[in-house]
Design a protein around this motif. Sequence first.
Motif, PDB file in Angstrom:
ATOM      1  N   GLY A   1       0.807  -1.216   0.000  1.00  0.00           N
ATOM      2  CA  GLY A   1       0.000   0.000   0.000  1.00  0.00           C
ATOM      3  C   GLY A   1       0.839   1.265   0.000  1.00  0.00           C
ATOM      4  O   GLY A   1       1.791   1.390  -0.771  1.00  0.00           O
ATOM      5  N   PHE A   2       0.500   2.189   0.871  1.00  0.00           N
ATOM      6  CA  PHE A   2       1.206   3.482   0.904  1.00  0.00           C
ATOM      7  C   PHE A   2       2.691   3.298   1.223  1.00  0.00           C
ATOM      8  O   PHE A   2       3.516   4.091   0.794  1.00  0.00           O
ATOM      9  N   ASN A   3       3.026   2.250   1.968  1.00  0.00           N
ATOM     10  CA  ASN A   3       4.435   2.032   2.322  1.00  0.00           C
ATOM     11  C   ASN A   3       5.281   1.618   1.125  1.00  0.00           C
ATOM     12  O   ASN A   3       6.512   1.674   1.180  1.00  0.00           O
ATOM     13  N   MET A   4       4.636   1.193   0.037  1.00  0.00           N
ATOM     14  CA  MET A   4       5.380   0.801  -1.160  1.00  0.00           C
ATOM     15  C   MET A   4       6.145   2.005  -1.726  1.00  0.00           C
ATOM     16  O   MET A   4       7.176   1.849  -2.378  1.00  0.00           O
ATOM     17  N   THR A   5       5.638   3.194  -1.463  1.00  0.00           N
ATOM     18  CA  THR A   5       6.279   4.414  -1.984  1.00  0.00           C
ATOM     19  C   THR A   5       7.657   4.628  -1.371  1.00  0.00           C
ATOM     20  O   THR A   5       8.435   5.437  -1.854  1.00  0.00           O
ATOM     21  N   LYS A   6       7.943   3.910  -0.282  1.00  0.00           N
ATOM     22  CA  LYS A   6       9.232   4.106   0.391  1.00  0.00           C
ATOM     23  C   LYS A   6      10.306   3.159  -0.145  1.00  0.00           C
ATOM     24  O   LYS A   6      11.454   3.209   0.281  1.00  0.00           O
ATOM     25  N   LEU A   7       9.919   2.256  -1.059  1.00  0.00           N
ATOM     26  CA  LEU A   7      10.881   1.270  -1.601  1.00  0.00           C
ATOM     27  C   LEU A   7      11.378   1.711  -2.972  1.00  0.00           C
ATOM     28  O   LEU A   7      10.727   2.481  -3.676  1.00  0.00           O
ATOM     29  N   TYR A   8      12.534   1.157  -3.383  1.00  0.00           N
ATOM     30  CA  TYR A   8      12.965   1.249  -4.783  1.00  0.00           C
ATOM     31  C   TYR A   8      12.180   0.211  -5.583  1.00  0.00           C
ATOM     32  O   TYR A   8      11.724  -0.803  -5.032  1.00  0.00           O
ATOM     33  N   GLY A   9      12.087   0.437  -6.888  1.00  0.00           N
ATOM     34  CA  GLY A   9      11.422  -0.540  -7.764  1.00  0.00           C
ATOM     35  C   GLY A   9      12.024  -1.923  -7.614  1.00  0.00           C
ATOM     36  O   GLY A   9      11.310  -2.925  -7.580  1.00  0.00           O
ATOM     37  N   SER A  10      13.359  -1.957  -7.502  1.00  0.00           N
ATOM     38  CA  SER A  10      14.051  -3.250  -7.382  1.00  0.00           C
ATOM     39  C   SER A  10      13.631  -3.984  -6.102  1.00  0.00           C
ATOM     40  O   SER A  10      13.643  -5.216  -6.050  1.00  0.00           O
ATOM     41  N   GLU A  11      13.219  -3.218  -5.091  1.00  0.00           N
ATOM     42  CA  GLU A  11      12.773  -3.856  -3.840  1.00  0.00           C
ATOM     43  C   GLU A  11      11.296  -4.213  -3.910  1.00  0.00           C
ATOM     44  O   GLU A  11      10.850  -5.190  -3.306  1.00  0.00           O
ATOM     45  N   ALA A  12      10.532  -3.411  -4.638  1.00  0.00           N
ATOM     46  CA  ALA A  12       9.070  -3.547  -4.614  1.00  0.00           C
ATOM     47  C   ALA A  12       8.546  -4.622  -5.569  1.00  0.00           C
ATOM     48  O   ALA A  12       7.497  -5.224  -5.323  1.00  0.00           O
ATOM     49  N   ASN A  13       9.279  -4.870  -6.688  1.00  0.00           N
ATOM     50  CA  ASN A  13       8.703  -5.630  -7.797  1.00  0.00           C
ATOM     51  C   ASN A  13       8.267  -7.060  -7.486  1.00  0.00           C
ATOM     52  O   ASN A  13       7.140  -7.433  -7.756  1.00  0.00           O
ATOM     53  N   GLY A  14       9.166  -7.865  -6.927  1.00  0.00           N
ATOM     54  CA  GLY A  14       8.852  -9.275  -6.691  1.00  0.00           C
ATOM     55  C   GLY A  14       9.234 -10.135  -7.874  1.00  0.00           C
ATOM     56  O   GLY A  14       8.483 -10.219  -8.861  1.00  0.00           O
TER      57      GLY A  14
END
Length: 361
Positions: free
Chosen positions: A252-265
């Motif tokens: 959710g909103f916390n995804m904005t705090k990650l880099y794409g490389s961390e968020a993608n899966g």
Amino acid sequence: MWGKSITISLFGESHGEAVGINITGLPSGIKLDLDFINEEMKRRAPGKSNLSTSRKEMDTPEILSGYFEGYTTGTPLCAIIRNRDTHSKDYDDLKNLMRPGHADYTGVMRYNGFNDYRGGGHFSGRLTAPLVFAGAICKQILAESDIVIGAHIKSIKDVEDATFDDMNLSSDLFENLRTSQLPLIDKSKETLMRQAILDAKLEGDSVGGVIECAILGICAGIGEPFFDSVESTLAHLAFSVPAVKGIEFGLGFNMTKLYGSEANGALYYEGDMIKTKTNYNGGILGGITTGMPIIFRCAIKPTASILKEQETVNLSEKKEATLRIKGRHDPCIVQRALPVIEAIAAIGMLDLIKRTQCQSV
Ligand SMILES: Cc1cc2nc3c(=O)[nH]c(=O)nc-3n(C[C@H](O)[C@H](O)[C@H](O)COP(=O)(O)O)c2cc1C
């Protein structure tokens, strides 16, 4: 009215004869598990403990149509839940004194003052009883395809439970949560949460919190972008539940705090199944299920009806006034809204599944 392949329409008022639901699009020949339906109704019902309103309602559904000799007929299934324990006198003042945070003022404006204000009328949390009824039927249908739904209280006020470990979720955990009065992953938080509710109650105040819900066993490929994406569908239904003020999927909103490389899966094969190594998107990409658990959280506001004196307006006198609410109210809605959130998840996913075919890759 909501839905495309399954439609639901809600009716009733808190202190009227009954609340109810009409459901269309259910398959014929489903043997309804009435014990399961009644257990689900009990999970939401009021008057079970000092954490909820003292209004006592059995919330036993009466099925009026669409059900014959133990099976759904496939024609509209209508059920009502009678209102028994009404203290309508408690609401006399609320005809003119608008409760801050409740729908009294907006209800007057929308329905030109003809709305039934007793017990919140059509805006009462009681309207969620028929949703739980419909949800129980949808859960039963989904369970035949091993799709299961569970939820826990993520937080109440500032007391936090653990977060679902969505890479290791099981129906056993959900069974455990189902039977708890305060469904928590970290049971050591129960005393603190209970205390947060009771402290607020003692002060004539209320608290809110967050419900985290997970849906397991959904194959990849479900969802109808754009406007009936999985997120749109679940959000539409969640925001129809009184007191829900926010929803987020995955991180959710916390995804904005990650880099794409961390968020993608990262994607990988497990046998012939495609999975992702993390599930921060909450099991949904492009509005379509990935096959990973669907995870979402709903924010539930503190109950509007509090016993503390509040400032408001008197509509008949056209002047400012103070209000001391009588009536019986939940000092915290979260634990009672939890089965409702599971129910809307079941209704929403069944509607989408009936519209989409899963692809095998
Ligand atoms: C299970 C459930 C029980 C509720 N009980 C109460 C209650 O006792 N008192 C109250 O003021 N609001 C209660 N509510 C919330 C109100 O119905 C809701 O805040 C109101 O209709 C205004 O809508 P909104 O908060 O979505 O804007 C309850 C909601 C749910 C889901």
